[in-house]
Design an enzyme around this catalytic site. Structure first.
Site, PDB file in Angstrom:
ATOM      1  N   GLU A 117       3.087  -5.647 -19.637  1.00  0.00           N
ATOM      2  CA  GLU A 117       3.720  -6.133 -18.408  1.00  0.00           C
ATOM      3  C   GLU A 117       5.069  -6.766 -18.744  1.00  0.00           C
ATOM      4  OE1 GLU A 117       3.458  -6.199 -14.983  1.00  0.00           O
ATOM      5  OE2 GLU A 117       5.250  -7.425 -15.177  1.00  0.00           O
ATOM      6  N   ALA A 142      -1.305  -8.566   2.707  1.00  0.00           N
ATOM      7  CA  ALA A 142      -2.666  -8.910   2.271  1.00  0.00           C
ATOM      8  C   ALA A 142      -3.747  -8.348   3.191  1.00  0.00           C
ATOM      9  CB  ALA A 142      -2.815 -10.424   2.117  1.00  0.00           C
ATOM     10  N   HIS A 188      -6.402  -2.434   4.944  1.00  0.00           N
ATOM     11  CA  HIS A 188      -6.287  -1.582   6.130  1.00  0.00           C
ATOM     12  C   HIS A 188      -7.523  -0.710   6.300  1.00  0.00           C
ATOM     13  CE1 HIS A 188      -2.102  -2.562   6.999  1.00  0.00           C
ATOM     14  NE2 HIS A 188      -1.879  -2.522   5.701  1.00  0.00           N
TER      15      HIS A 188
HETATM   16  C1  LIG Z   1       6.236  -5.821   2.696  1.00  0.00           C
HETATM   17  C2  LIG Z   1       4.985  -5.225   2.127  1.00  0.00           C
HETATM   18  C3  LIG Z   1       3.782  -5.280   2.820  1.00  0.00           C
HETATM   19  C4  LIG Z   1       2.637  -4.695   2.318  1.00  0.00           C
HETATM   20  N1  LIG Z   1       1.451  -4.887   2.950  1.00  0.00           N
HETATM   21  C5  LIG Z   1       0.341  -4.326   2.457  1.00  0.00           C
HETATM   22  C6  LIG Z   1      -0.914  -4.554   3.075  1.00  0.00           C
HETATM   23  O1  LIG Z   1      -1.046  -5.356   3.980  1.00  0.00           O
HETATM   24  N2  LIG Z   1      -1.975  -3.878   2.615  1.00  0.00           N
HETATM   25  C7  LIG Z   1      -1.884  -2.999   1.590  1.00  0.00           C
HETATM   26  O2  LIG Z   1      -2.880  -2.365   1.285  1.00  0.00           O
HETATM   27  N3  LIG Z   1      -0.737  -2.829   0.925  1.00  0.00           N
HETATM   28  C8  LIG Z   1       0.365  -3.480   1.320  1.00  0.00           C
HETATM   29  N4  LIG Z   1       1.543  -3.340   0.671  1.00  0.00           N
HETATM   30  C9  LIG Z   1       1.585  -2.495  -0.511  1.00  0.00           C
HETATM   31  C10 LIG Z   1       1.038  -3.185  -1.758  1.00  0.00           C
HETATM   32  O3  LIG Z   1       1.536  -4.495  -1.884  1.00  0.00           O
HETATM   33  C11 LIG Z   1       1.443  -2.343  -2.968  1.00  0.00           C
HETATM   34  O4  LIG Z   1       1.040  -1.026  -2.748  1.00  0.00           O
HETATM   35  C12 LIG Z   1       0.834  -2.824  -4.258  1.00  0.00           C
HETATM   36  O5  LIG Z   1       1.014  -4.194  -4.449  1.00  0.00           O
HETATM   37  C13 LIG Z   1       1.459  -2.049  -5.397  1.00  0.00           C
HETATM   38  O6  LIG Z   1       0.916  -2.475  -6.599  1.00  0.00           O
HETATM   39  P1  LIG Z   1       1.477  -1.919  -7.962  1.00  0.00           P
HETATM   40  O7  LIG Z   1       0.572  -2.444  -9.017  1.00  0.00           O
HETATM   41  O8  LIG Z   1       1.665  -0.441  -7.860  1.00  0.00           O
HETATM   42  O9  LIG Z   1       2.955  -2.494  -8.081  1.00  0.00           O
HETATM   43  P2  LIG Z   1       3.463  -3.950  -8.530  1.00  0.00           P
HETATM   44  O10 LIG Z   1       2.630  -5.023  -7.987  1.00  0.00           O
HETATM   45  O11 LIG Z   1       4.909  -3.988  -8.243  1.00  0.00           O
HETATM   46  O12 LIG Z   1       3.225  -3.939 -10.096  1.00  0.00           O
HETATM   47  C14 LIG Z   1       4.019  -3.185 -10.967  1.00  0.00           C
HETATM   48  C15 LIG Z   1       4.183  -3.978 -12.237  1.00  0.00           C
HETATM   49  O13 LIG Z   1       4.839  -3.175 -13.199  1.00  0.00           O
HETATM   50  C16 LIG Z   1       5.691  -4.000 -13.968  1.00  0.00           C
HETATM   51  N5  LIG Z   1       6.715  -3.163 -14.590  1.00  0.00           N
HETATM   52  C17 LIG Z   1       7.699  -2.460 -13.986  1.00  0.00           C
HETATM   53  N6  LIG Z   1       8.418  -1.802 -14.899  1.00  0.00           N
HETATM   54  C18 LIG Z   1       7.881  -2.087 -16.115  1.00  0.00           C
HETATM   55  C19 LIG Z   1       8.193  -1.718 -17.443  1.00  0.00           C
HETATM   56  N7  LIG Z   1       9.229  -0.905 -17.733  1.00  0.00           N
HETATM   57  N8  LIG Z   1       7.430  -2.218 -18.449  1.00  0.00           N
HETATM   58  C20 LIG Z   1       6.391  -3.034 -18.184  1.00  0.00           C
HETATM   59  N9  LIG Z   1       6.046  -3.432 -16.936  1.00  0.00           N
HETATM   60  C21 LIG Z   1       6.782  -2.951 -15.915  1.00  0.00           C
HETATM   61  C22 LIG Z   1       6.260  -4.959 -12.926  1.00  0.00           C
HETATM   62  O14 LIG Z   1       6.767  -6.120 -13.534  1.00  0.00           O
HETATM   63  C23 LIG Z   1       5.064  -5.218 -12.042  1.00  0.00           C
HETATM   64  O15 LIG Z   1       4.345  -6.354 -12.414  1.00  0.00           O
HETATM   65  C24 LIG Z   1       2.697  -3.973   1.109  1.00  0.00           C
HETATM   66  C25 LIG Z   1       3.892  -3.932   0.394  1.00  0.00           C
HETATM   67  C26 LIG Z   1       5.011  -4.593   0.877  1.00  0.00           C
HETATM   68  C27 LIG Z   1       6.255  -4.635   0.073  1.00  0.00           C
END
Ligand SMILES: Cc1cc2nc3c(=O)[nH]c(=O)nc-3n(C[C@H](O)[C@H](O)[C@H](O)COP(=O)(O)OP(=O)(O)OC[C@H]3O[C@@H](n4cnc5c(N)ncnc54)[C@H](O)[C@@H]3O)c2cc1C
Length: 482
Positions: free
Chosen positions: A31, A46, A49
Site C-alpha cells: 500500500e 457507505a 446498494h
Molecule cells: C463519492 C463516492 C460515493 C460512493 N458511494 C458508494 C456507496 O455508497 N456504496 C458503494 O458500494 N460504493 C460507493 N462508492 C464506491 C466505493 O467507495 C469504491 O468502489 C471503493 O471504495 C473502491 O475501493 P478500492 O479498494 O478499489 O479503491 P481505493 O479505496 O481507492 O484503494 C486503492 C488503494 O490503492 C493504493 N494504491 C494506488 N496506487 C498504488 C501503487 N502504485 N502502489 C501501492 N498502492 C497503491 C491507494 O493508496 C489506495 O489505498 C463511492 C465512491 C465515491 C467516490
C-alpha cells in the site's frame, strides 16, 4: 515467493487479502499510504446498494447483488457496524413513473429481492420526514448502511490473524515478469509473487500499464458530502435517493451507522487523481439538492465536509479478472460505485481463480471471526463499570463528542495492522469525528500515540508521510509547566 501480491489496501485489496488468507498466509499487500482504506474507501456514501442501478448483465450488477447478499453475515463475522435500513428512490412527478418502473424492472432482472413501488401514503408511513413533493418511490428493503472505515480495518485485521502481511508506504513503481510469476518494485524494495492483484483504485490503469497489461482508462470523478451532527441523524430512516441521472445515482440523504446524517454526493470529472478537496459551489449544490428530498434539512447542523474520487472506467463497467495477455495478473479496476457493496463478491471471484491457479486448499484452521473493539459509548452502566474495573483506561474519556476512552485508543494502536496516525485512530475508534472535529481529543490522541509507539511529538502525523502535527517547540517548557 508469495502466492499473491495485492497492490492497494482499499476495501477491494483488503477483501481479497482476507479471502486469500482463508487459504494461505503467503499473501502480501503493498500500500502506497501509511494505513488501510486511505483512498476512495474512506470517502463514500457507505451504502450497501440493493443492486437495481447497474445495467443487467454487467459485472457491476452481478457483483453488487451478490455482495449485498453476503454483507449481513460478513459484517457479523468481522464485527463491522451494518444496518439493513432499506432505500427509497423518490419520484417527484407522476410523469416520471415510467423511469421508476424501469428501475424496478432492471432490479428484478438483476435478481434484487423485495423491490416494489410504494405510493404516497405508504411512503409517508415508511419515511415521515420525506418531502411533501415526493409522490411515490422505489423501495428496496435489502439496501443497507455500513461503516466503510471499520470494514477495511476488520478485513485487514482478519487477514493478518491468518498470517497475511501488509506493507505500508510502499508505492509500486514497476512490475516485471520473472520465472514463475512477477517481481514488484517499490522504490527500495522488491517483492516476488506467483500472482498479482491490481486493486489500486483510481491508479489501477497506471499499475496495469506497469505490467504491460490492458485495462481501460480511469477518470477520477469527484463527489462531495456534508456530514451532519448526530442530534439530527434520525431525520430519515431509509437512504433517500432521487431518480438517477447520466452521472450516476445523484444526491442522497441517509443516516449513517454512527447516527450522523450524510448528504451528497455530486459528480464532477477532474484530472488530478489526488484532488479530494471540497468546493463552496459543490457543497451548495448538494445541500440544495438534498433539501428537495426531506421536509426541512437542518443546514446549520453540518459538522464536516469531505470529497471522494470514484475510479470511473471509460466503458462504465468493473474490470475484474485475469488480464487477457498476462497469465497470473489480475485486475480489480474501474471499481467505482457500487464497489463497496460489491467488494465481498469481487474478492470471491478473484480468490477462486487464484486458488485454482496456485493449487491452494482451504485452511481448516483459518480464523473467520474478528472481535470489534468494545465501545464505551454503546455500553450500559453495568458494562461500563465492569470495563473500567478490568481496565482503568476505560475510565478516561479522550474524545468527548463521541465518548471514546483511552482504552479504545490503545487497542486501536496495538491491533495488527494498528493505527499509527491521528487519522488511523479516528477511523478505528471515532476520535475526532464529532462536533468539535478533534479540537479536544487531538492532543490527547497524540500523547497516547507518542507513548504507545515511543515517538516524539514532532514524529506524530495526521496521515503519514509529511503530515506532521507540530514541527517543534516554540519555547522550552519550564519545570512547572511540564
Ligand atoms: C463519492 C463516492 C460515493 C460512493 N458511494 C458508494 C456507496 O455508497 N456504496 C458503494 O458500494 N460504493 C460507493 N462508492 C464506491 C466505493 O467507495 C469504491 O468502489 C471503493 O471504495 C473502491 O475501493 P478500492 O479498494 O478499489 O479503491 P481505493 O479505496 O481507492 O484503494 C486503492 C488503494 O490503492 C493504493 N494504491 C494506488 N496506487 C498504488 C501503487 N502504485 N502502489 C501501492 N498502492 C497503491 C491507494 O493508496 C489506495 O489505498 C463511492 C465512491 C465515491 C467516490
Amino acid at each position: 515467493l508469495y502466492d499473491c501480491i495485492v497492490i492497494g489496501a482499499g476495501v477491494i485489496g483488503c477483501a481479497a487479502a482476507r479471502e486469500l488468507g482463508l487459504y494461505t498466509p503467503n499473501v502480501c499487500v503493498l500500500e502506497a499510504n501509511s494505513d488501510v482504506g486511505e483512498g476512495t474507501s474512506k470517502a463514500n456514501s457507505a451504502i450497501v446498494h440493493a443492486g437495481f442501478d447497474a445495467e443487467t448483465g454487467s459485472v457491476k450488477a452481478a457483483t453488487n447483488v451478490a455482495g449485498n447478499r453476503i454483507f449481513p453475515k460478513y459484517c457479523q463475522e468481522l464485527g463491522v457496524p451494518f444496518i439493513q435500513n432499506g432505500s427509497l428512490v423518490l419520484c417527484f412527478s407522476h410523469d416520471r413513473r415510467n423511469d421508476l418502473e424501469a428501475l424496478l424492472q432492471r432490479g428484478i432482472q438483476n435478481g434484487v429481492q423485495g423491490l416494489r413501488i410504494v405510493e404516497a401514503d405508504e411512503l409517508r408511513s415508511l419515511e415521515p420526514n420525506v418531502s411533501d413533493n415526493a409522490v411515490m418511490a422505489l423501495y428496496a428493503p435489502t439496501a443497507g448502511i455500513v461503516c466503510p472505515f471499520t470494514l477495511c480495518v476488520a478485513l485487514a485485521e482478519n487477514a493478518c490473524a491468518n498470517g497475511v502481511s501488509f506493507r505500508f508506504d510502499q508505492r509500486v513503481q514497476g512490475i516485471e515478469r520473472i520465472d514463475g510469476g512477477f517481481a514488484v518494485h517499490t522504490g527500495d524494495n522488491r517483492y516476488e509473487g506467483k500472482t498479482v492483484i491490481n486493486a489500486a483504485g483510481v491508479f489501477a490503469d497506471e499499475v496495469a500499464r506497469m505490467a504491460g497489461g490492458k485495462t481501460c482508462g480511469i477518470t477520477p470523478r469527484r463527489g462531495e458530502y456534508c456530514v451532519f451532527d448526530r442530534t439530527v441523524g434520525d431525520l430519515v430512516r431509509q437512504t433517500l435517493f432521487q431518480l438517477p441521472g447520466p452521472m450516476g445515482k445523484g444526491v442522497l440523504v441517509t443516516p449513517t451507522v454512527h447516527k450522523n446524517l450524510l448528504v451528497g454526493p455530486n459528480a464532477q470529472d477532474i484530472e488530478d487523481k489526488q484532488d479530494s478537496s471540497t468546493t463552496a459551489e459543490g457543497l451548495d449544490v448538494i445541500l440544495s439538492t438534498g433539501a428537495q428530498s426531506v421536509q426541512s434539512l437542518p443546514k446549520n447542523m453540518v459538522i464536516a465536509s469531505f470529497a471522494g474520487l470514484r475510479a470511473h472506467p471509460q466503458d462504465d463497467d468493473f474490470h475484474v479478472g485475469e488480464d487477457d495477455g498476462i497469465p497470473g495478473f489480475y485486475h480489480a479496476a474501474g471499481i467505482e460505485s457500487p464497489g463497496l457493496s460489491s467488494a465481498p463478491a469481487i474478492a470471491a471471484m478473484l480468490c477462486e481463480d487464484i486458488v485454482r491457479r496456485c493449487g491452494l486448499c482451504k485452511n481448516k484452521n483459518a480464523i473467520t471471526h474478528r472481535d470489534p473493539i468494545p465501545r464505551f459509548l454503546e455500553m450500559d452502566e453495568r458494562e461500563r463499570e465492569a470495563a473500567i474495573a478490568a481496565d482503568h483506561a476505560y475510565g478516561n474519556i479522550v474524545c468527548r463528542c463521541e465518548t471514546v476512552t483511552e482504552a479504545e485508543v490503545v487497542q486501536s494502536i496495538r491491533r495488527v495492522p494498528g493505527a499509527k496516525t491521528i487519522d488511523g485512530v479516528k477511523r478505528r475508534v471515532r476520535c475526532g469525528t464529532g462536533r468539535c472535529q478533534g479540537g479536544f481529543c487531538m492532543p490527547r490522541v497524540s500523547a497516547i500515540l507518542m507513548r504507545e509507539q515511543n515517538l516524539a511529538m514532532e514524529e506524530i502525523t495526521k496521515m503519514g508521510k509529511d503530515s506532521h502535527i507540530v514541527t517543534g517547540p516554540i519555547k522550552e517548557a519550564s519545570a512547572c509547566e511540564r
